[in-house]
Design a protein around this motif. Sequence first.
Motif, short mmCIF file in Angstrom:
data_model
loop_
_atom_site.label_atom_id
_atom_site.label_comp_id
_atom_site.label_asym_id
_atom_site.label_seq_id
_atom_site.Cartn_x
_atom_site.Cartn_y
_atom_site.Cartn_z
N PHE A 129 0.83 -1.20 0.00
CA PHE A 129 0.00 0.00 0.00
C PHE A 129 0.87 1.25 0.00
O PHE A 129 0.54 2.25 -0.63
CB PHE A 129 -0.94 0.01 1.21
CG PHE A 129 -2.01 1.06 1.08
CD1 PHE A 129 -3.13 0.81 0.30
CD2 PHE A 129 -1.90 2.28 1.70
CE1 PHE A 129 -4.11 1.77 0.15
CE2 PHE A 129 -2.88 3.24 1.55
CZ PHE A 129 -4.00 2.99 0.78
N TYR A 132 1.79 2.04 -3.39
CA TYR A 132 0.71 2.78 -4.06
C TYR A 132 0.81 4.26 -3.73
O TYR A 132 0.68 5.11 -4.62
CB TYR A 132 -0.65 2.22 -3.61
CG TYR A 132 -1.82 3.12 -3.86
CD1 TYR A 132 -2.35 3.27 -5.14
CD2 TYR A 132 -2.40 3.84 -2.82
CE1 TYR A 132 -3.41 4.11 -5.37
CE2 TYR A 132 -3.47 4.69 -3.05
CZ TYR A 132 -3.97 4.82 -4.32
OH TYR A 132 -5.02 5.67 -4.55
N VAL A 133 1.08 4.58 -2.45
CA VAL A 133 1.19 5.99 -2.06
C VAL A 133 2.35 6.66 -2.79
O VAL A 133 2.24 7.76 -3.30
CB VAL A 133 1.33 6.11 -0.53
CG1 VAL A 133 1.57 7.56 -0.14
CG2 VAL A 133 0.10 5.59 0.16
N GLU A 136 1.52 7.51 -6.22
CA GLU A 136 0.67 8.70 -6.31
C GLU A 136 1.50 9.97 -6.14
O GLU A 136 1.28 10.95 -6.84
CB GLU A 136 -0.43 8.66 -5.25
CG GLU A 136 -1.38 7.51 -5.39
CD GLU A 136 -2.17 7.55 -6.69
OE1 GLU A 136 -2.45 8.66 -7.17
OE2 GLU A 136 -2.50 6.49 -7.21
N ILE A 140 1.42 12.70 -9.07
CA ILE A 140 0.87 14.05 -8.96
C ILE A 140 1.95 15.08 -9.25
O ILE A 140 1.69 16.10 -9.90
CB ILE A 140 0.19 14.25 -7.58
CG1 ILE A 140 -0.76 15.45 -7.63
CG2 ILE A 140 1.18 14.44 -6.47
CD1 ILE A 140 -2.11 15.10 -8.12
N LEU A 166 -4.24 7.25 -14.33
CA LEU A 166 -5.21 7.11 -13.25
C LEU A 166 -5.90 5.75 -13.34
O LEU A 166 -6.16 5.11 -12.32
CB LEU A 166 -6.23 8.25 -13.32
CG LEU A 166 -5.71 9.62 -12.90
CD1 LEU A 166 -6.82 10.64 -12.92
CD2 LEU A 166 -5.11 9.56 -11.51
N ILE A 170 -5.96 2.81 -10.32
CA ILE A 170 -7.18 2.21 -9.78
C ILE A 170 -7.11 0.68 -9.87
O ILE A 170 -7.53 -0.02 -8.95
CB ILE A 170 -8.40 2.79 -10.50
CG1 ILE A 170 -8.62 4.21 -9.99
CG2 ILE A 170 -9.63 1.95 -10.26
CD1 ILE A 170 -9.49 5.04 -10.83
N LEU A 173 -4.97 -0.39 -7.07
CA LEU A 173 -5.68 -0.31 -5.80
C LEU A 173 -6.63 -1.50 -5.64
O LEU A 173 -6.70 -2.12 -4.56
CB LEU A 173 -6.46 1.01 -5.75
CG LEU A 173 -6.87 1.53 -4.40
CD1 LEU A 173 -5.66 1.69 -3.51
CD2 LEU A 173 -7.58 2.87 -4.55
N SER A 174 -7.36 -1.85 -6.71
CA SER A 174 -8.25 -3.02 -6.63
C SER A 174 -7.45 -4.27 -6.33
O SER A 174 -7.87 -5.12 -5.54
CB SER A 174 -9.01 -3.22 -7.94
OG SER A 174 -9.55 -2.02 -8.38
N GLY A 177 -6.62 -4.44 -2.73
CA GLY A 177 -7.78 -4.83 -1.94
C GLY A 177 -8.02 -6.33 -1.98
O GLY A 177 -8.23 -6.98 -0.94
N LEU A 186 -0.10 -6.82 3.78
CA LEU A 186 0.33 -6.03 2.63
C LEU A 186 1.84 -5.88 2.61
O LEU A 186 2.40 -5.26 1.72
CB LEU A 186 -0.32 -4.65 2.66
CG LEU A 186 -1.80 -4.66 2.30
CD1 LEU A 186 -2.41 -3.30 2.53
CD2 LEU A 186 -2.00 -5.07 0.86
#
Lengths: 499, 152
Positions: A129, A132-133, A136, A140, A166, A170, A173-174, A177, A186
């Motif tokens: 996770f 993932y951050v 991002e 950005i 993007l 996603i 992210l899925s 999860g 994780l």
Amino acid sequence: MSWLLAAPLIAPFLTAVAAFLLRFTPLGHWVSVGGMALQLVAAGALMAVVLDQGVVAAQMGGWPAPFGITLVADRLSAVMVVITAITGLAVAVYALGDVTRRMEELGYHALFNILIGGVTGAFLTGDLFNLYVWFEVMLISSFGLLILGGRPEQIDGAIKYVTLNLVSTILFLSGIGLLYGMTGTLNMADLAVRVPEVADQPLVTVVAMLFMVAFGVKAAVFPLFFWLPASYHTPAFAVSAVFAGLLTKVGVYALIRMFTLVFTGDVAFTHTVLLWVAGLTMVTGVLGAAAQMEVRRILSFHIVSQIGYMILGLALMTPLAIAGAVFYLVHHIIVKANLFLIAGVIDQAAGSNELKRIGGLYKAAPLLGLLFLIPAFSLAGFPPLSGFWAKYVLIAAALEVEAWVIAGIALVTGLLTIYSMTKIWGEAFWPAHPAGIEPSLSAIPRARRLSLMLPIAALAGLTLLIGFLPGPFVAFAEASAAELLDPSGYVAAVLGRAP
Amino acid sequence: MEELTAVLIGLLTACAVYLMLARNVLRFIFGLVLISNAANLVIFLGGRLTAGAPPLIESGQTAPPPGVANALPQALVLTAIVIGFGLFAFALILMFRAHATLGTLDSEEMRLAEPRPDLRAVDEADAMPADAEDPMPATDEAATDEASGAAR
């Protein structure tokens, strides 16, 4: 230990704050250069410790491994952090002569440092996770850099870049999860232990494919690469150089990490898909480049085709092949960033990047011609440059497992790369300028010229160094491959116990 | 409850894919919002949905009783929502700028960065390729907005 791992992250973020506060003063860009130098020192220290002790890990906030966020560096992470710092320093120096005052005031240096921090974080984290951050953070800041200046082409390119990236995050992210739902963890090292214990292995493969698509978009592999050639030729040259060098390679790194550490349950399926992807990426990239007539667009398509080689190394999954992929990553980042930097000098000296509009550069700047030939021939794989050894190791690995077709594709792609590089040489450097202008480097003020040419020369020197002394680099890549293929050392370092 | 949420995720994803296949980039962004919420729900569901069982740890214990919802995915979802919100805000402004600068939201017509080769007549004498080759109908609007974009 935890400071050692955190320092390459703290340096760029502190620099970003300082550079943002000083953005209206002439000091801003020097802060950026200083910060990158600091980053390089921190990365070098980390590399020294990793070479000495093997995998090092630190738990942030003192929470033990599977619960807290882990920072971990094995040989692959360490070398990626070092190469990120080298590229960052080169581009920061180059930016002194390339980035306009206006862009600096809009916060170019702060965004640039955050980007480098995000890339470094992605290489160092041991938590999915958290990865993932970092993705991002990287995204950005790259959005900001891409549209800085706000020319219409930049907006146009940015739309494709932003939307497709993007979608990728996603999917990522899925995947996170679903993977958490199946394993309850994780932490990547913990996942390496728990994923093989999941009862429903076909479901794991489904999630693995979700990750493959998500990282595949980032890495710009066939058929997910269309955002790259649509956008990489639009921003400032310093920006596209750091994008070209580092961003797609984060995707490749994530693929290598996940598909050697976690998703190794159904190699026959996942890595066969990767092999097809590798071959098609190489061919489509190099053919796309052949159709282009603008320096940066040619180079953008070549990023795609070169990514194919790295994926090939991962797909074959033998020690030699993974070593080839690691070697290729390092070689490629240096060469590709350098070629984009040279494209910037071409633009400043000749006034354009359109091959039909420029010429006469060899006569005007023979040194630039020479400095172009080093990375260009290295990209194509001429002996004794770094690209030759990278391709040599990979093709040898392919022949070793009797994958004749993919070895043939890799060779033909190398040949077609020469075609594109000779096209740039034959249009930009060799003939006279079509408009009768004499392009000249000496028109650029001396200090600016120095800050443009110095990083190019340094990166070319690095290419030559790897080319003439490949031994230690190949040995390092082989050691790194051994670590990746036997993750027990990684798992033990993170979890503090044997798996 | 969990089955119902799973169906909802499927429904959201289906709507999102439908929207994202549109040429209009604004519809694409709306699709993106829906699918990012679907992804958030996937994580949320990964930690179980339970009613009437608060995840409280009894004194003297180190773990909550079995059967309660896992709080970690909820924390992850919060992070993902915040990040997603930031990205959506950026994307929306980008679309706004695109409409102002390029004069269209149709992705088929956004060919400024990648001009079609048959429309790209290279003019040897011209030094400013972007303006000369502009295939967009709203050239003057783009030019004025470029100035306002620089002032942004």
